[in-house]
Motif scaffolding. Structure first.
Motif, PDB file in Angstrom:
ATOM      1  N   HIS A  39       2.071   4.567   9.699  1.00  0.00           N
ATOM      2  CA  HIS A  39       1.268   4.648  10.913  1.00  0.00           C
ATOM      3  C   HIS A  39       1.438   3.334  11.668  1.00  0.00           C
ATOM      4  O   HIS A  39       0.536   2.483  11.677  1.00  0.00           O
ATOM      5  CB  HIS A  39      -0.200   4.884  10.569  1.00  0.00           C
ATOM      6  N   GLN A  41       1.532   0.399  14.361  1.00  0.00           N
ATOM      7  CA  GLN A  41       0.641   0.005  15.448  1.00  0.00           C
ATOM      8  C   GLN A  41       1.341  -1.085  16.261  1.00  0.00           C
ATOM      9  O   GLN A  41       1.704  -2.132  15.720  1.00  0.00           O
ATOM     10  CB  GLN A  41      -0.672  -0.547  14.895  1.00  0.00           C
ATOM     11  N   GLY A 152       2.316   0.234   7.950  1.00  0.00           N
ATOM     12  CA  GLY A 152       0.958   0.010   8.414  1.00  0.00           C
ATOM     13  C   GLY A 152       0.334  -1.282   7.963  1.00  0.00           C
ATOM     14  O   GLY A 152      -0.887  -1.474   8.088  1.00  0.00           O
ATOM     15  N   GLY A 241       0.790   5.200  15.611  1.00  0.00           N
ATOM     16  CA  GLY A 241       1.306   6.237  14.741  1.00  0.00           C
ATOM     17  C   GLY A 241       2.292   7.109  15.486  1.00  0.00           C
ATOM     18  O   GLY A 241       3.315   6.637  15.985  1.00  0.00           O
TER      19      GLY A 241
END
Length: 281
Positions: A39, A41, A152, A241
């Motif tokens: 995910h 960012q 992540g 994501g």
């Protein structure tokens, strides 16, 4: 849930049944599992400067919200796109510290890789993209940053050159090749290219040289061409994501092989670009 259970079972089964010489296989399985549930960012800015605003002011709200959402209090600033690391870091620090976040230059750490491994967030500044990418390769940070962002564990902010190196390749940078990185392949937080500082040709302009569109079209004729998202000054691409949203104070332009360029305003959802086999609507 089912994927999680299958992974737990597989890891346990491998530990119990594989010979010790093969038992490291579960580590590979774990890495692929981590990538599957990645995910990333990121905030990818066209520039740190935008007409009518002081340094980074146009992006202040987005940056503060982004860092706050990810519980970040300290930014590791990567000044590799310019030569004077201390001055560049001080300039960014003077802007961001009053917003409530501390800033530390990556160059001040004895081991850059250790710093990236322990950081929660990095800001990769602008300057010369070729110099930036070469220095990232020299310090063996390209793959490390990619892995930590996609799993992540690291949030990424890039501006100008820092946005270029967050993409598939730096083929569509505006910078001069003042030095040679070992590859044009970049960090690949997103699987397409970006052209920061994108500007349309003004019809009344007397300049008769090549336009930005012509340069991008030359790239689109190459067999290795990826879609190119031209970020106008003041545009921010928010990567969350599998979501890509245009933010900031200006929109973007998309170039794809065989298609006419398409304009997208602030607020547009361009998540389809995460699957570069899809066509823009």
């Amino acid at each position: 849930m089912w994927c999680s259970l299958r992974y737990v079972y597989l890891r346990f089964h491998l530990r119990c049944t594989l010979p010790s010489s093969l038992n490291n296989f579960h580590i590979t399985v774990y890495k692929y599992y981590s990538i599957m549930k990645s995910h990333p960012q990121a905030l990818l800015l066209s520039s740190s400067n935008c007409h009518g605003y002081s340094l980074l002011e146009f992006a202040k709200q987005e940056i503060c919200s982004f860092l706050g959402k990810n519980n970040v209090t300290e930014l590791v600033f990567v000044p590799y796109a310019q030569k004077n690391y201390d001055d560049y870091t001080k300039k960014i620090k003077n802007v961001i510290t009053p917003w409530g976040f501390s800033v530390v230059g990556l160059h001040t750490y004895p081991d850059p890789a250790d710093a990236i491994n322990s950081a929660k967030a990095i800001f990769v500044g602008g300057g010369n993209t070729f110099l930036l990418l070469k220095t990232l390769y020299d310090n063996e940070l390209v793959n490390l940053i990619r892995e930590r962002v996609h799993t992540g564990n690291l949030v990424y902010i890039g501006s100008s050159a820092g946005t270029n190196v967050a993409t598939k390749s730096i083929h569509t940078t505006n910078d001069m090749p003042i030095i040679y990185p070992p590859s044009f392949d970049a960090i690949s937080i997103v699987p397409f290219n970006i052209n920061p500082h994108y500007i349309d040709k003004v019809e009344t302009d007397t300049h008769k040289g090549e336009t930005r569109d012509q340069r991008i079209e030359e790239y689109m004729e190459m067999p290795h061409a990826n879609p190119v998202l031209g970020l106008k000054e003041g545009c921010i691409l928010h990567v969350d994501g599998d979501s890509l949203i245009l933010k900031g104070v200006a929109g973007a332009v998309l170039f794809q092989v065989g298609d006419k360029k398409v304009e997208y305003p602030v607020g547009a959802d361009v998540s389809f670009l995460l699957d570069c086999t899809k066509e823009a609507n």
